[in-house]
Design a protein around this motif. Structure first.
Motif, PDB file in Angstrom:
ATOM      1  N   ARG A   1     -24.923  24.246 -36.593  1.00 16.81           N
ATOM      2  CA  ARG A   1     -24.195  25.428 -37.082  1.00 16.81           C
ATOM      3  C   ARG A   1     -23.169  25.032 -38.136  1.00 16.81           C
ATOM      4  O   ARG A   1     -23.035  25.694 -39.170  1.00 16.81           O
ATOM      5  CB  ARG A   1     -23.521  26.151 -35.913  1.00 16.81           C
ATOM      6  CG  ARG A   1     -22.857  27.446 -36.296  1.00 16.81           C
ATOM      7  CD  ARG A   1     -22.432  28.267 -35.094  1.00 16.81           C
ATOM      8  NE  ARG A   1     -21.647  27.515 -34.132  1.00 16.81           N
ATOM      9  CZ  ARG A   1     -20.321  27.362 -34.194  1.00 16.81           C
ATOM     10  NH1 ARG A   1     -19.636  27.894 -35.171  1.00 16.81           N
ATOM     11  NH2 ARG A   1     -19.684  26.677 -33.263  1.00 16.81           N
ATOM     12  N   ILE A   2     -22.449  23.929 -37.894  1.00 14.36           N
ATOM     13  CA  ILE A   2     -21.459  23.448 -38.867  1.00 14.36           C
ATOM     14  C   ILE A   2     -22.153  23.059 -40.170  1.00 14.36           C
ATOM     15  O   ILE A   2     -21.686  23.385 -41.263  1.00 14.36           O
ATOM     16  CB  ILE A   2     -20.649  22.277 -38.282  1.00 14.36           C
ATOM     17  CG1 ILE A   2     -19.750  22.783 -37.141  1.00 14.36           C
ATOM     18  CG2 ILE A   2     -19.798  21.607 -39.357  1.00 14.36           C
ATOM     19  CD1 ILE A   2     -19.063  21.689 -36.363  1.00 14.36           C
ATOM     20  N   MET A   3     -23.290  22.379 -40.059  1.00 12.02           N
ATOM     21  CA  MET A   3     -24.037  21.995 -41.257  1.00 12.02           C
ATOM     22  C   MET A   3     -24.566  23.219 -42.003  1.00 12.02           C
ATOM     23  O   MET A   3     -24.569  23.256 -43.234  1.00 12.02           O
ATOM     24  CB  MET A   3     -25.174  21.050 -40.888  1.00 12.02           C
ATOM     25  CG  MET A   3     -24.679  19.701 -40.419  1.00 12.02           C
ATOM     26  SD  MET A   3     -25.995  18.636 -39.822  1.00 12.02           S
ATOM     27  CE  MET A   3     -26.832  18.246 -41.338  1.00 12.02           C
ATOM     28  N   ASP A   4     -24.999  24.237 -41.269  1.00 13.37           N
ATOM     29  CA  ASP A   4     -25.494  25.465 -41.898  1.00 13.37           C
ATOM     30  C   ASP A   4     -24.408  26.205 -42.661  1.00 13.37           C
ATOM     31  O   ASP A   4     -24.694  26.968 -43.589  1.00 13.37           O
ATOM     32  CB  ASP A   4     -26.107  26.400 -40.843  1.00 13.37           C
ATOM     33  CG  ASP A   4     -27.447  25.905 -40.322  1.00 13.37           C
ATOM     34  OD1 ASP A   4     -28.046  25.017 -40.956  1.00 13.37           O
ATOM     35  OD2 ASP A   4     -27.883  26.410 -39.266  1.00 13.37           O
TER      36      ASP A   4
ATOM     37  N   VAL B   1     -10.691  26.978 -44.789  1.00 12.91           N
ATOM     38  CA  VAL B   1     -11.008  25.991 -45.817  1.00 12.91           C
ATOM     39  C   VAL B   1     -11.859  26.626 -46.911  1.00 12.91           C
ATOM     40  O   VAL B   1     -12.506  27.642 -46.697  1.00 12.91           O
ATOM     41  CB  VAL B   1     -11.762  24.773 -45.226  1.00 12.91           C
ATOM     42  CG1 VAL B   1     -10.910  24.045 -44.212  1.00 12.91           C
ATOM     43  CG2 VAL B   1     -13.091  25.163 -44.618  1.00 12.91           C
ATOM     44  N   THR B   2     -11.837  25.987 -48.081  1.00 12.28           N
ATOM     45  CA  THR B   2     -12.748  26.352 -49.157  1.00 12.28           C
ATOM     46  C   THR B   2     -13.782  25.241 -49.244  1.00 12.28           C
ATOM     47  O   THR B   2     -13.443  24.070 -49.379  1.00 12.28           O
ATOM     48  CB  THR B   2     -12.007  26.495 -50.501  1.00 12.28           C
ATOM     49  OG1 THR B   2     -11.001  27.504 -50.365  1.00 12.28           O
ATOM     50  CG2 THR B   2     -12.961  26.870 -51.618  1.00 12.28           C
ATOM     51  N   VAL B   3     -15.045  25.621 -49.123  1.00 10.72           N
ATOM     52  CA  VAL B   3     -16.148  24.660 -49.163  1.00 10.72           C
ATOM     53  C   VAL B   3     -17.267  25.241 -50.023  1.00 10.72           C
ATOM     54  O   VAL B   3     -17.649  26.389 -49.854  1.00 10.72           O
ATOM     55  CB  VAL B   3     -16.660  24.318 -47.735  1.00 10.72           C
ATOM     56  CG1 VAL B   3     -17.070  25.552 -46.978  1.00 10.72           C
ATOM     57  CG2 VAL B   3     -17.792  23.324 -47.771  1.00 10.72           C
TER      58      VAL B   3
ATOM     59  N   LEU C   1     -14.031  29.724 -45.651  1.00 10.99           N
ATOM     60  CA  LEU C   1     -14.594  29.639 -44.317  1.00 10.99           C
ATOM     61  C   LEU C   1     -13.480  29.398 -43.317  1.00 10.99           C
ATOM     62  O   LEU C   1     -12.570  28.618 -43.577  1.00 10.99           O
ATOM     63  CB  LEU C   1     -15.586  28.457 -44.298  1.00 10.99           C
ATOM     64  CG  LEU C   1     -16.242  28.063 -43.005  1.00 10.99           C
ATOM     65  CD1 LEU C   1     -17.203  29.154 -42.554  1.00 10.99           C
ATOM     66  CD2 LEU C   1     -17.001  26.764 -43.197  1.00 10.99           C
ATOM     67  N   SER C   2     -13.533  30.086 -42.183  1.00 10.89           N
ATOM     68  CA  SER C   2     -12.565  29.864 -41.107  1.00 10.89           C
ATOM     69  C   SER C   2     -13.259  29.131 -39.973  1.00 10.89           C
ATOM     70  O   SER C   2     -14.351  29.510 -39.555  1.00 10.89           O
ATOM     71  CB  SER C   2     -12.012  31.192 -40.587  1.00 10.89           C
ATOM     72  OG  SER C   2     -11.214  31.795 -41.563  1.00 10.89           O
ATOM     73  N   LEU C   3     -12.614  28.068 -39.499  1.00 13.75           N
ATOM     74  CA  LEU C   3     -13.168  27.255 -38.415  1.00 13.75           C
ATOM     75  C   LEU C   3     -12.236  27.252 -37.220  1.00 13.75           C
ATOM     76  O   LEU C   3     -11.021  27.151 -37.385  1.00 13.75           O
ATOM     77  CB  LEU C   3     -13.344  25.802 -38.879  1.00 13.75           C
ATOM     78  CG  LEU C   3     -14.438  25.515 -39.881  1.00 13.75           C
ATOM     79  CD1 LEU C   3     -14.300  24.092 -40.384  1.00 13.75           C
ATOM     80  CD2 LEU C   3     -15.791  25.709 -39.252  1.00 13.75           C
ATOM     81  N   ARG C   4     -12.802  27.299 -36.031  1.00 12.85           N
ATOM     82  CA  ARG C   4     -12.007  27.167 -34.823  1.00 12.85           C
ATOM     83  C   ARG C   4     -11.559  25.722 -34.674  1.00 12.85           C
ATOM     84  O   ARG C   4     -12.143  24.807 -35.255  1.00 12.85           O
ATOM     85  CB  ARG C   4     -12.839  27.565 -33.601  1.00 12.85           C
ATOM     86  CG  ARG C   4     -13.218  29.027 -33.609  1.00 12.85           C
ATOM     87  CD  ARG C   4     -14.008  29.369 -32.387  1.00 12.85           C
ATOM     88  NE  ARG C   4     -15.294  28.672 -32.436  1.00 12.85           N
ATOM     89  CZ  ARG C   4     -16.429  29.158 -31.986  1.00 12.85           C
ATOM     90  NH1 ARG C   4     -16.464  30.329 -31.438  1.00 12.85           N
ATOM     91  NH2 ARG C   4     -17.544  28.472 -32.073  1.00 12.85           N
ATOM     92  N   LYS C   5     -10.525  25.520 -33.860  1.00 13.29           N
ATOM     93  CA  LYS C   5      -9.984  24.165 -33.625  1.00 13.29           C
ATOM     94  C   LYS C   5     -11.080  23.224 -33.126  1.00 13.29           C
ATOM     95  O   LYS C   5     -11.180  22.102 -33.595  1.00 13.29           O
ATOM     96  CB  LYS C   5      -8.870  24.195 -32.589  1.00 13.29           C
ATOM     97  CG  LYS C   5      -7.525  24.556 -33.122  1.00 13.29           C
ATOM     98  CD  LYS C   5      -6.430  24.256 -32.138  1.00 13.29           C
ATOM     99  CE  LYS C   5      -6.350  25.261 -31.028  1.00 13.29           C
ATOM    100  NZ  LYS C   5      -5.115  25.183 -30.256  1.00 13.29           N
ATOM    101  N   GLY C   6     -11.871  23.685 -32.184  1.00 13.96           N
ATOM    102  CA  GLY C   6     -12.924  22.852 -31.603  1.00 13.96           C
ATOM    103  C   GLY C   6     -13.940  22.396 -32.631  1.00 13.96           C
ATOM    104  O   GLY C   6     -14.387  21.253 -32.617  1.00 13.96           O
ATOM    105  N   ASP C   7     -14.296  23.297 -33.557  1.00 13.52           N
ATOM    106  CA  ASP C   7     -15.243  22.935 -34.607  1.00 13.52           C
ATOM    107  C   ASP C   7     -14.598  21.989 -35.618  1.00 13.52           C
ATOM    108  O   ASP C   7     -15.232  21.054 -36.106  1.00 13.52           O
ATOM    109  CB  ASP C   7     -15.767  24.181 -35.321  1.00 13.52           C
ATOM    110  CG  ASP C   7     -16.612  25.063 -34.413  1.00 13.52           C
ATOM    111  OD1 ASP C   7     -17.070  24.570 -33.356  1.00 13.52           O
ATOM    112  OD2 ASP C   7     -16.807  26.241 -34.746  1.00 13.52           O
TER     113      ASP C   7
END
Length: 73
Positions: free
Chosen positions: A27-30, A53-55, A60-66
């Motif tokens: 999912r992170i790679m996608d 983050v900008t990627v 994109l918003s990421l949870r702490k765990g990710d």
């Protein structure tokens, strides 16, 4: 090793490697976060969740765990 969760607001980092297993890593790679890509940390919420983050030209918003699964330099 430093993870994306530890990066401060306004910093630009490069992805070194992804940890984690199977579907979560996929999912992170996608989302466009792969080895060698540059990430710019735009915002960090007051309690650290989420990290924005900008990627690859999009936000994109990421949870702490990710964010902890993304090792950066």
């Amino acid at each position: 090793m430093r993870t994306l969760r530890e990066v401060g607001c306004g910093e630009t980092v490069t992805v070194k490697r992804l940890t984690g297993d199977g579907p979560v890593k996929r999912r992170i790679m996608d989302m466009g976060i792969t080895k060698g890509v540059s990430l710019y940390v735009r915002k960090v919420a007051p309690l650290g969740d989420p990290v924005e983050v900008t990627v690859r030209g999009y936000e994109l918003s990421l949870r702490k765990g990710d964010a902890e699964m993304v090792e950066v330099e």
